[in-house]
Motif scaffolding. Structure first.
Motif, PDB file in Angstrom:
ATOM      1  N   THR A 200     -13.867  22.540  22.492  1.00 19.87           N
ATOM      2  CA  THR A 200     -15.045  21.681  22.379  1.00 19.87           C
ATOM      3  C   THR A 200     -15.013  20.779  21.144  1.00 19.87           C
ATOM      4  O   THR A 200     -16.043  20.214  20.775  1.00 19.87           O
ATOM      5  CB  THR A 200     -16.328  22.535  22.328  1.00 19.87           C
ATOM      6  OG1 THR A 200     -16.268  23.401  21.180  1.00 19.87           O
ATOM      7  CG2 THR A 200     -16.483  23.354  23.586  1.00 19.87           C
ATOM      8  N   LYS A 201     -13.838  20.609  20.532  1.00 22.96           N
ATOM      9  CA  LYS A 201     -13.817  19.912  19.249  1.00 22.96           C
ATOM     10  C   LYS A 201     -12.872  18.720  19.155  1.00 22.96           C
ATOM     11  O   LYS A 201     -12.987  17.926  18.226  1.00 22.96           O
ATOM     12  CB  LYS A 201     -13.474  20.908  18.132  1.00 22.96           C
ATOM     13  CG  LYS A 201     -14.554  21.955  17.899  1.00 22.96           C
ATOM     14  CD  LYS A 201     -14.246  22.794  16.677  1.00 22.96           C
ATOM     15  CE  LYS A 201     -15.361  23.786  16.377  1.00 22.96           C
ATOM     16  NZ  LYS A 201     -15.083  24.601  15.174  1.00 22.96           N
ATOM     17  N   THR A 202     -11.934  18.579  20.056  1.00 22.31           N
ATOM     18  CA  THR A 202     -10.977  17.464  19.959  1.00 22.31           C
ATOM     19  C   THR A 202     -11.706  16.122  20.028  1.00 22.31           C
ATOM     20  O   THR A 202     -12.610  15.933  20.842  1.00 22.31           O
ATOM     21  CB  THR A 202      -9.945  17.549  21.090  1.00 22.31           C
ATOM     22  OG1 THR A 202      -9.209  18.765  20.960  1.00 22.31           O
ATOM     23  CG2 THR A 202      -8.973  16.386  21.033  1.00 22.31           C
ATOM     24  N   LYS A 203     -11.288  15.206  19.177  1.00 24.90           N
ATOM     25  CA  LYS A 203     -11.926  13.889  19.152  1.00 24.90           C
ATOM     26  C   LYS A 203     -10.896  12.824  18.799  1.00 24.90           C
ATOM     27  O   LYS A 203      -9.906  13.094  18.115  1.00 24.90           O
ATOM     28  CB  LYS A 203     -13.068  13.857  18.154  1.00 24.90           C
ATOM     29  CG  LYS A 203     -12.667  14.180  16.720  1.00 24.90           C
ATOM     30  CD  LYS A 203     -13.881  14.241  15.804  1.00 24.90           C
ATOM     31  CE  LYS A 203     -13.486  14.617  14.379  1.00 24.90           C
ATOM     32  NZ  LYS A 203     -14.659  14.705  13.479  1.00 24.90           N
ATOM     33  N   GLY A 204     -11.152  11.614  19.295  1.00 23.38           N
ATOM     34  CA  GLY A 204     -10.290  10.496  18.945  1.00 23.38           C
ATOM     35  C   GLY A 204      -9.740   9.771  20.155  1.00 23.38           C
ATOM     36  O   GLY A 204     -10.296   9.831  21.256  1.00 23.38           O
ATOM     37  N   ILE A 205      -8.629   9.074  19.938  1.00 26.50           N
ATOM     38  CA  ILE A 205      -8.015   8.224  20.949  1.00 26.50           C
ATOM     39  C   ILE A 205      -6.602   8.723  21.256  1.00 26.50           C
ATOM     40  O   ILE A 205      -5.827   9.027  20.355  1.00 26.50           O
ATOM     41  CB  ILE A 205      -7.939   6.763  20.470  1.00 26.50           C
ATOM     42  CG1 ILE A 205      -9.337   6.228  20.135  1.00 26.50           C
ATOM     43  CG2 ILE A 205      -7.253   5.885  21.514  1.00 26.50           C
ATOM     44  CD1 ILE A 205     -10.295   6.216  21.313  1.00 26.50           C
ATOM     45  N   LEU A 206      -6.284   8.782  22.546  1.00 26.54           N
ATOM     46  CA  LEU A 206      -4.944   9.119  23.015  1.00 26.54           C
ATOM     47  C   LEU A 206      -4.399   7.920  23.792  1.00 26.54           C
ATOM     48  O   LEU A 206      -5.062   7.426  24.705  1.00 26.54           O
ATOM     49  CB  LEU A 206      -4.991  10.358  23.910  1.00 26.54           C
ATOM     50  CG  LEU A 206      -3.713  10.727  24.673  1.00 26.54           C
ATOM     51  CD1 LEU A 206      -2.577  11.047  23.702  1.00 26.54           C
ATOM     52  CD2 LEU A 206      -3.969  11.903  25.609  1.00 26.54           C
ATOM     53  N   ILE A 207      -3.203   7.470  23.429  1.00 26.22           N
ATOM     54  CA  ILE A 207      -2.531   6.375  24.138  1.00 26.22           C
ATOM     55  C   ILE A 207      -1.262   6.934  24.786  1.00 26.22           C
ATOM     56  O   ILE A 207      -0.213   7.027  24.142  1.00 26.22           O
ATOM     57  CB  ILE A 207      -2.155   5.211  23.190  1.00 26.22           C
ATOM     58  CG1 ILE A 207      -3.346   4.768  22.345  1.00 26.22           C
ATOM     59  CG2 ILE A 207      -1.566   4.045  23.989  1.00 26.22           C
ATOM     60  CD1 ILE A 207      -4.436   4.080  23.114  1.00 26.22           C
ATOM     61  N   PRO A 208      -1.322   7.341  26.045  1.00 26.11           N
ATOM     62  CA  PRO A 208      -0.119   7.862  26.705  1.00 26.11           C
ATOM     63  C   PRO A 208       0.904   6.754  26.939  1.00 26.11           C
ATOM     64  O   PRO A 208       0.558   5.669  27.399  1.00 26.11           O
ATOM     65  CB  PRO A 208      -0.650   8.405  28.050  1.00 26.11           C
ATOM     66  CG  PRO A 208      -2.142   8.452  27.912  1.00 26.11           C
ATOM     67  CD  PRO A 208      -2.486   7.375  26.932  1.00 26.11           C
ATOM     68  N   ASP A 209       2.166   7.054  26.623  1.00 26.64           N
ATOM     69  CA  ASP A 209       3.252   6.116  26.932  1.00 26.64           C
ATOM     70  C   ASP A 209       4.473   6.859  27.453  1.00 26.64           C
ATOM     71  O   ASP A 209       5.564   6.302  27.516  1.00 26.64           O
ATOM     72  CB  ASP A 209       3.620   5.291  25.699  1.00 26.64           C
ATOM     73  CG  ASP A 209       4.142   6.131  24.545  1.00 26.64           C
ATOM     74  OD1 ASP A 209       3.840   7.344  24.504  1.00 26.64           O
ATOM     75  OD2 ASP A 209       4.870   5.592  23.684  1.00 26.64           O
ATOM     76  N   GLY A 210       4.249   8.137  27.837  1.00 22.37           N
ATOM     77  CA  GLY A 210       5.336   8.938  28.371  1.00 22.37           C
ATOM     78  C   GLY A 210       5.173   9.183  29.856  1.00 22.37           C
ATOM     79  O   GLY A 210       5.707   8.452  30.684  1.00 22.37           O
ATOM     80  N   SER A 211       4.398  10.224  30.183  1.00 23.36           N
ATOM     81  CA  SER A 211       4.146  10.516  31.595  1.00 23.36           C
ATOM     82  C   SER A 211       2.782  11.182  31.749  1.00 23.36           C
ATOM     83  O   SER A 211       2.186  11.628  30.764  1.00 23.36           O
ATOM     84  CB  SER A 211       5.242  11.401  32.186  1.00 23.36           C
ATOM     85  OG  SER A 211       5.099  12.743  31.748  1.00 23.36           O
ATOM     86  N   LEU A 212       2.336  11.258  32.983  1.00 21.01           N
ATOM     87  CA  LEU A 212       1.060  11.887  33.320  1.00 21.01           C
ATOM     88  C   LEU A 212       1.328  13.078  34.236  1.00 21.01           C
ATOM     89  O   LEU A 212       1.081  13.036  35.432  1.00 21.01           O
ATOM     90  CB  LEU A 212       0.126  10.896  34.015  1.00 21.01           C
ATOM     91  CG  LEU A 212      -0.213   9.628  33.244  1.00 21.01           C
ATOM     92  CD1 LEU A 212      -1.069   8.710  34.095  1.00 21.01           C
ATOM     93  CD2 LEU A 212      -0.927   9.965  31.940  1.00 21.01           C
ATOM     94  N   GLY A 213       1.879  14.136  33.645  1.00 25.17           N
ATOM     95  CA  GLY A 213       2.119  15.332  34.432  1.00 25.17           C
ATOM     96  C   GLY A 213       2.878  15.023  35.700  1.00 25.17           C
ATOM     97  O   GLY A 213       3.907  14.348  35.697  1.00 25.17           O
TER      98      GLY A 213
END
Length: 336
Positions: A200-213
């Protein structure tokens, strides 16, 4: 063409022997169950052939459910693995987060997660990343875990704009390198360090540039915003919409919880979108696992789990940099 098929079959057999002999370390007195799906029966038969060289008690279970919903049966039938000393989950998707797998591990059985899904039509068992030195990966994991386990906050950034803060108080890191003994009874073909982060605590921005599972390679990086541990916004690009549709198909808001930080350790692996397991294992990448994390040491339940992979991170454990542009570094000692 015949020679090519013969070479691929030989590589697949080589991978199957690595699984049975080196990772599972099957003993003659152990009864093994290989769980597979209809589209991986040929690979399962090769695994069974290799297993029969070490044990005569090898059973094969073919599940009807395919894709990301394959775990539903193993959640509602927790005792299905009772009676087996070793279980090999060789379906499309991972079974390690299911209730049946958790019960088997708690009862002392070996459990190896071997998701065979690929996007290029080739057997995952034939991929080069199966050749990774497990002792080397264990050593690499030890370096990272030393710092992660003495910290309570992890910060990850990339030059593309990822800027995530995660919390892990009382959440020890673990690692997978295929070898069930190193994993104290269970492991995964994904060679990585993992942390069941506070949900319940992760915050911020994620920019995927690899793969999506299991969706595959990210052709164009896009923006994901997280707040209070959950994905709150996915940029509405073509790949962003594909991810949103995929997650909504779980029919469970719990799939949007950021529940794992993973760090790839396999220097043989490449993040190309050809194999989910290879992508998340690749050295120089990190991933955020979403959804269920109970098998990793967390407390979050959901209808599934999958990983979103990005490349070349800078990773800080309580402000000590432990990875720079995807390379492990040794932090300078801190004196008080």
């Amino acid at each position: 063409m015949r020679e090519h098929r013969k070479a691929e079959h030989s590589k697949t057999e080589r991978g199957a022997m690595i699984v049975v002999r080196d990772w599972l370390r099957l003993k003659p007195w152990e009864k093994l169950l290989i769980v597979t799906s209809e589209n991986h029966i040929a690979e399962a038969e090769i695994l069974r052939k290799c297993a029969h060289r070490r044990s005569k008690a090898v059973d094969l279970m073919v599940v009807e459910k395919r894709g990301k919903h394959v775990g539903v049966f193993f959640d509602s039938h927790e005792d299905v693995f009772d009676g087996y000393q070793a279980v090999l989950g060789a379906t499309d998707y991972s079974l390690v987060t299911t209730k049946a797998a958790k019960r088997a591990i708690q009862r002392g059985s070996k459990f190896l997660s071997l998701p065979l899904s690929t996007n290029n039509g080739k057997s995952m068992l034939a991929f080069q990343f199966m050749m990774m030195d497990t002792k080397k990966s264990k050593m690499m994991a030890g370096i990272i875990m030393k710092y992660l386990n003495s910290s309570s906050v992890v910060h990850v950034t990339t030059r593309l704009g990822t800027d995530l803060t995660m919390y892990k108080r009382n959440r020890p890191a673990g690692f997978f390198n295929g070898v069930v003994r190193d994993g104290k009874g269970f492991s995964s073909a994904s060679i990585e360090v993992y942390v069941p982060i506070e949900e319940t605590k992760t915050k911020g921005i994620l920019i995927p540039d690899g793969s999506l599972g299991y969706i595959g390679r990210v052709d164009e990086p896009f923006r994901i915003r997280l707040e209070d541990g959950y994905i709150r916004e996915i940029e509405r690009t073509a790949v962003g919409r594909k991810l949103k549709e995929y997650m909504d198909d779980f029919h469970d808001p719990g799939i949007y919880a950021a529940s794992e930080l993973g760090i790839g350790l396999n220097s043989y692996a490449k993040c190309r979108g050809d194999s989910y397991i290879e992508d998340e294992s690749a050295y120089g990448t990190f991933h955020i696992g979403v959804g269920r994390n109970i098998a990793l040491g967390g407390v979050h339940e959901a209808n599934g789990h999958f990983d979103i992979v990005a490349k070349r991170p800078d990773i800080y454990a309580d402000n000590r940099k432990i990875m720079e542009r995807g390379k492990i570094i040794i932090p300078e000692p801190v004196f008080f």
